[in-house]
Design a protein around this motif. Sequence first.
Motif: not given
Length: 458
Positions: A12, A15, A18, A77, A80-81, A84-85, A120, A246, A250
């Motif tokens: 992982y 944050e 990313m 972003r 996304y959090k 993700r990630p 995404n 992304v 990542e």
Amino acid sequence: MLEEKKIPYKIYLEEDEMPTSWYNVRADMKNKPAPILNPATLKPITVEELEPIFCRELAQQELDDTTPYIEIPQEIRDFYKMYRPAPLVRAYCLEKALGTPAKIYYKFEGNNTSGSHKLNSAIAQAYYAKKQGLKGVTTETGAGQWGTALSMACSYFDLDCNVYMVKVSYEQKPFRREVMRTYGANVTPSPSNTTHVGRKILEEFPGTTGSLGCAISEAVEAATTKEGYRYVLGSVLSQVLLHQTVIGLETKTALDKYDIKADIIIGCAGGGSNLGGLISPFVGEILRGEADYRIIAVEPASCPSLTRGKYVYDFCDTGKVCPLAKMYTLGSGFIPSANHAGGLRYHGMSSIVSQLYEEGYIEAVSVEQTSVFEAAQQFARIEGILPAPESSHAIKVAIDEAMKCKETGEEKTIVFGLTGTGYFDMVAYQRYNDGEMSDYIPTDDELEASFAKLPKVE
Ligand SMILES: *Cc1c(COP(=O)(O)O)cnc(C)c1O
């Protein structure tokens, strides 16, 4: 061996690791993808001409061949959090079961409710629509993953979401449909009598169960005839591939964090956005002469655009209202047999992926669906995740490559994209479990008949 122990099952990122920008691989391509054409004039289309169809900033991204990094807006972003990630998983159990010296990693994009990587780009497209002050967006969905992702994204930004769903899926995948409606989307079975093109198709082919190309035409018409609406698309376009980087960014950061060098990178290819997004940062390294990788695109034998298609200009939709793109295509009139990997049933391929393939940066293989489900079942039993049929195309070839390593004793590092989960594809699994799945491969004659209808563009 000691070194290896330090690599966790799941890598992982923090944050703050990313990506803050998407990577536009076109900037590093010496030979850019051919420009997309206005269907009315057959001349390269301009941002102004794209604006009635697409949101302004997305139209700019579509035509941007030169900016290598495009900043991901903070709101995107933040979204996304929430999911993700995405983890990069070391498939230790699969390696052991196969008895291969290969090291296998997969990037898992199924950790969100919509169940695939499509979120995404959905969230990015919804964001730009909202920012432009639009009321809503229209789109098509085949198997339903894109419509699901878009309905989630639209509800987050409080946008109206109109989904034209291929009729056969609308009827056969009621749960997908209900997920979309739960997130507030209006879902219309396509062809419908709500559009000109839909009515025309219904007249010509009464009783048709629809196709993706037809649903695209309806969604475009709905967007361009209603004030405050734009059309959004879940794959094929360069803007979608851009958002999907992304995945690759990542993946690259996670590999670099543990000094892992990939040898082979594998992805399934429908319209090419997930594959393009996964491989972009790695292709960038190849293009800049910094590294080398073997990259493999996997497509269904029933819809083999890269391995058996032609590299020519073609319409992106059956209704011939979208711009034309130069791409590997089976012809916009090609209707693939009812393969269970709905997300891979598209006649064409991203123009970026097509150009990279043309120049030999990417290899392509096609696989038959029974062998894909065999790999899917094996993977589910060993690694625990129930994969989407589309994703299982990549699993199949990753396993094949790992078995080659077993023969040669090579300790190659294989990375593949696991694009989503298969919970809504249980009818397909049922067919497989009941031994009722068949493989259909189009004949050369069928393909030639479709090629004969390709538009003549010089
Ligand atoms: C849509 C979809 C695909 C195909 O993705 P492209 O970017 O169009 O190639 C692959 N896997 C899953 C799970 C999908 O939903």
